[in-house]
Motif scaffolding. Structure first.
Motif, PDB file in Angstrom:
ATOM      1  N   GLN A  97       1.005  -1.117   0.128  1.00 51.77           N
ATOM      2  CA  GLN A  97       0.091   0.040  -0.045  1.00 51.77           C
ATOM      3  C   GLN A  97       0.904   1.376  -0.012  1.00 51.77           C
ATOM      4  OE1 GLN A  97      -3.345  -0.246  -0.380  1.00 51.77           O
ATOM      5  NE2 GLN A  97      -3.291   2.051  -0.902  1.00 51.77           N
ATOM      6  N   CYS A  98       1.930   1.385   0.679  1.00 53.28           N
ATOM      7  CA  CYS A  98       2.730   2.472   0.704  1.00 53.28           C
ATOM      8  C   CYS A  98       3.611   2.443  -0.503  1.00 53.28           C
ATOM      9  CB  CYS A  98       3.952   2.140   1.746  1.00 53.28           C
ATOM     10  SG  CYS A  98       3.375   2.380   3.528  1.00 53.28           S
ATOM     11  N   ILE A  99       3.924   1.554  -1.288  1.00 48.36           N
ATOM     12  CA  ILE A  99       4.363   1.722  -2.538  1.00 48.36           C
ATOM     13  C   ILE A  99       3.555   2.100  -3.558  1.00 48.36           C
ATOM     14  CG2 ILE A  99       5.697   0.290  -4.668  1.00 48.36           C
ATOM     15  CD1 ILE A  99       6.787  -1.594  -2.334  1.00 48.36           C
ATOM     16  N   ILE A 100       2.354   1.654  -3.579  1.00 44.92           N
ATOM     17  CA  ILE A 100       1.438   2.227  -4.312  1.00 44.92           C
ATOM     18  C   ILE A 100       1.105   3.523  -4.115  1.00 44.92           C
ATOM     19  CG2 ILE A 100      -1.142   1.967  -4.996  1.00 44.92           C
ATOM     20  CD1 ILE A 100       0.386  -0.508  -6.054  1.00 44.92           C
ATOM     21  N   TRP A 101       0.976   3.956  -2.937  1.00 51.22           N
ATOM     22  CA  TRP A 101       0.612   5.489  -2.575  1.00 51.22           C
ATOM     23  C   TRP A 101       1.811   6.307  -3.072  1.00 51.22           C
ATOM     24  CZ3 TRP A 101       2.818   9.076   0.449  1.00 51.22           C
ATOM     25  CH2 TRP A 101       2.048  10.395   0.592  1.00 51.22           C
ATOM     26  N   LEU A 102       3.009   6.071  -2.800  1.00 55.12           N
ATOM     27  CA  LEU A 102       4.252   6.650  -2.995  1.00 55.12           C
ATOM     28  C   LEU A 102       4.412   6.871  -4.615  1.00 55.12           C
ATOM     29  CD1 LEU A 102       6.815   5.512  -0.256  1.00 55.12           C
ATOM     30  CD2 LEU A 102       5.843   7.833  -0.606  1.00 55.12           C
ATOM     31  N   GLY A 103       4.216   5.797  -5.243  1.00 59.30           N
ATOM     32  CA  GLY A 103       4.547   5.596  -6.849  1.00 59.30           C
ATOM     33  C   GLY A 103       3.296   6.195  -7.253  1.00 59.30           C
ATOM     34  N   VAL A 104       1.760   6.205  -7.204  1.00 59.47           N
ATOM     35  CA  VAL A 104       0.993   6.839  -7.880  1.00 59.47           C
ATOM     36  C   VAL A 104       0.663   8.181  -7.319  1.00 59.47           C
ATOM     37  CG1 VAL A 104      -1.613   6.396  -8.537  1.00 59.47           C
ATOM     38  CG2 VAL A 104       0.087   4.372  -8.223  1.00 59.47           C
ATOM     39  N   LEU A 106       2.165  10.281  -5.075  1.00 59.05           N
ATOM     40  CA  LEU A 106       3.640  11.142  -4.956  1.00 59.05           C
ATOM     41  C   LEU A 106       4.045  11.146  -6.184  1.00 59.05           C
ATOM     42  CD1 LEU A 106       4.286  13.104  -2.389  1.00 59.05           C
ATOM     43  CD2 LEU A 106       5.951  11.064  -1.900  1.00 59.05           C
ATOM     44  N   LEU A 107       4.701  10.289  -6.669  1.00 68.09           N
ATOM     45  CA  LEU A 107       5.565  10.286  -7.836  1.00 68.09           C
ATOM     46  C   LEU A 107       4.963  10.540  -9.094  1.00 68.09           C
ATOM     47  CD1 LEU A 107       8.081   7.375  -6.720  1.00 68.09           C
ATOM     48  CD2 LEU A 107       8.467   9.938  -6.629  1.00 68.09           C
ATOM     49  N   GLY A 108       3.778   9.902  -9.119  1.00 65.53           N
ATOM     50  CA  GLY A 108       3.130  10.141 -10.697  1.00 65.53           C
ATOM     51  C   GLY A 108       2.866  11.243 -11.141  1.00 65.53           C
ATOM     52  N   PRO A 109       2.484  11.888 -10.640  1.00 66.95           N
ATOM     53  CA  PRO A 109       2.114  13.409 -11.067  1.00 66.95           C
ATOM     54  C   PRO A 109       3.250  14.348 -11.160  1.00 66.95           C
ATOM     55  CG  PRO A 109       0.675  13.207  -9.141  1.00 66.95           C
ATOM     56  CD  PRO A 109       1.794  11.913  -8.994  1.00 66.95           C
ATOM     57  N   HIS A 110       4.519  14.047 -10.730  1.00 67.32           N
ATOM     58  CA  HIS A 110       5.840  14.881 -10.457  1.00 67.32           C
ATOM     59  C   HIS A 110       6.850  14.127 -11.033  1.00 67.32           C
ATOM     60  CE1 HIS A 110       3.142  17.393  -7.983  1.00 67.32           C
ATOM     61  NE2 HIS A 110       3.120  16.169  -7.105  1.00 67.32           N
ATOM     62  N   ILE A 111       6.618  13.434 -12.279  1.00 66.19           N
ATOM     63  CA  ILE A 111       7.765  12.559 -12.568  1.00 66.19           C
ATOM     64  C   ILE A 111       8.510  13.309 -13.750  1.00 66.19           C
ATOM     65  CG2 ILE A 111       6.974  10.237 -11.823  1.00 66.19           C
ATOM     66  CD1 ILE A 111       5.781   9.762 -14.777  1.00 66.19           C
ATOM     67  N   GLY A 112       8.256  14.323 -14.388  1.00 70.52           N
ATOM     68  CA  GLY A 112       8.870  15.034 -15.469  1.00 70.52           C
ATOM     69  C   GLY A 112       8.761  14.551 -16.551  1.00 70.52           C
ATOM     70  N   PHE A 113       8.152  13.393 -16.853  1.00 63.36           N
ATOM     71  CA  PHE A 113       7.709  13.055 -18.256  1.00 63.36           C
ATOM     72  C   PHE A 113       6.443  12.647 -18.393  1.00 63.36           C
ATOM     73  CE2 PHE A 113       9.556   9.315 -15.898  1.00 63.36           C
ATOM     74  CZ  PHE A 113       8.770   8.352 -16.524  1.00 63.36           C
ATOM     75  N   ALA A 114       6.053  12.567 -19.871  1.00 65.76           N
ATOM     76  CA  ALA A 114       4.631  12.219 -20.019  1.00 65.76           C
ATOM     77  C   ALA A 114       4.288  10.802 -19.738  1.00 65.76           C
ATOM     78  CB  ALA A 114       4.205  12.733 -21.547  1.00 65.76           C
TER      79      ALA A 114
END
Length: 149
Positions: A97-104, A106-114
């Motif tokens: 759940q933590c990996i999903i939350w962080l990955g989707v 937290l990181l998803g919208p701010h990853i810097g590529f489309a």
């Protein structure tokens, strides 16, 4: 043929864990994808992820007990074994759940590529998370839960 049989017997536990772990992982991914398709990514990465983990934990306990580690525990020992299994799997559920939350989230919208599709990104994070969870679950099962006496 005898060499193949001997090899399978020698590595049965690992092979069985890979096979049934693969089935549990496939079930987890299919449930995640179904929740995502039917109820959206927010549901799939939240409540849906917890639900698919609970279903897969019960499936994994049964297959690990019966087919992989061939546990012979009965009575109170079986209850303790089940409790240990559930406790360890709850740890990896929290990890997932933590990996999903962080990955989707937290990181998803701010990853810097489309990223063409949020759903595809979420599924990729789920695949990554499952790799970590599988390894952790094997260690817990082998070392703590179904240890040979």
């Amino acid at each position: 043929m005898e060499k193949i049989k001997a090899w399978i017997l020698k590595y049965y536990e690992g092979l069985a864990y890979l096979f049934f772990g693969g089935l549990a992982t496939l079930l987890n991914l299919v449930l995640f994808a179904a929740f995502q398709a039917l109820l959206g990514t927010d549901f799939a990465t939240g409540i849906g992820n917890i639900l698919d983990n609970v279903i897969c934990i019960l499936f994994a306990y049964w297959t690990n007990r019966v087919f992989v580690f061939r546990s012979k525990n009965t009575g109170w020992a079986a209850v303790v074994e089940f409790g240990q299994f559930i406790s360890c799997r709850l740890i990896t559920l929290v990890m997932d759940q933590c990996i999903i939350w962080l990955g989707v989230n937290l990181l998803g919208p701010h990853i810097g590529f489309a990223v063409a599709h949020v759903e595809l990104w979420a599924m990729g994070v789920k695949f990554f998370s499952q790799a970590i969870v599988i390894l952790s679950n094997y260690v817990f099962s082998k070392v703590l839960i179904f240890k040979k006496k």
